[in-house]
Design an enzyme around this catalytic site. Sequence first.
Site, mmCIF file in Angstrom:
data_model
loop_
_atom_site.group_PDB
_atom_site.id
_atom_site.type_symbol
_atom_site.label_atom_id
_atom_site.label_comp_id
_atom_site.label_asym_id
_atom_site.label_seq_id
_atom_site.Cartn_x
_atom_site.Cartn_y
_atom_site.Cartn_z
ATOM 1 N N HIS A 96 -16.057 60.688 20.763
ATOM 2 C CA HIS A 96 -16.410 59.291 21.242
ATOM 3 C C HIS A 96 -16.865 58.326 20.367
ATOM 4 O O HIS A 96 -16.989 58.890 19.361
ATOM 5 C CB HIS A 96 -18.006 59.924 22.303
ATOM 6 C CG HIS A 96 -18.708 59.355 23.125
ATOM 7 N ND1 HIS A 96 -19.264 57.801 22.502
ATOM 8 C CD2 HIS A 96 -18.466 59.013 25.010
ATOM 9 C CE1 HIS A 96 -19.857 57.780 23.543
ATOM 10 N NE2 HIS A 96 -19.686 58.128 24.652
ATOM 11 N N SER A 214 -20.181 51.742 31.400
ATOM 12 C CA SER A 214 -21.228 50.770 32.520
ATOM 13 C C SER A 214 -20.322 51.546 34.380
ATOM 14 O O SER A 214 -20.843 50.804 34.545
ATOM 15 C CB SER A 214 -21.230 49.546 32.349
ATOM 16 O OG SER A 214 -21.958 48.972 30.957
#
Length: 254
Positions: A96, A214
Amino acid sequence: MRRKFIVGNWKMHKGPADADALADTLKRALAGRDAKVDVGVAPPFVSLSAVVSRLKHTGILVAAQNLHSEAQGAFTGEISGEMLRQVGVAYCLVGHSERRQFFGDTDAFVEKKVAACFRSGLLPILCVGETLAEREAGKEREVVTRQLTAAIGKLQADQVPSVTIAYEPVWAIGTGKTASPLQAQEMHATIRGWLESSFPAFVARSTRLQYGGSVKGSNAAELLKMPDIDGALVGGAALNAEEFLAIVEAANAA
Ligand code: 13P
């Protein structure tokens, strides 16, 4: 042929009690659904046990957010794939961008972590993505291709479809600034093209590519309609059951 796959990355949110409550809400909401979409959640380490037992027999998959590359040893504060497997975790995020940015996960370490997933029977969700500076310099393809080559370039072809690849442009994470569906599709096509040129054809056809950055209920549908976007890795919006379920719903309809 690729089932959509929506995963909520809870990051450093939700200790055992809160995690159990959110898992329970998702369990109730998704019970008896027509399972067209694979759904998973990635709680913090300390909440994994509670969430695994809450979600047993529901079909909702549980992922860890990280692992160490070694099976055991003097690595204070670390958790191995073998340990995660014992807890009943099925998937594990690897590489990540927050790990790469804040905790020193290099391409070489990410490769070892992918190998550790395979060794311990976990399915990796490999995260790749460029920073804003890299995109502004026109280097997004180069960066993502480098990350892919390092992490999974040497796998056996038949291992690769067990890897979910999450394209998460760093500039879109937690910023409210989503990649446009076309921008995301372009990068997903680049990733699929890399799979095509690196492995036999079945690999590119069957490997799932998630978009992350998002994603929310209101923009999920247009992203998930794109031909090479097979799912989403959701951060902030996954902390809210209603938002997360709206994304699952969008995947169902896509
Ligand atoms: P946000 O959805 O909060 O932008 O986070 C994306 C992410 O990093 C998921 O792993």
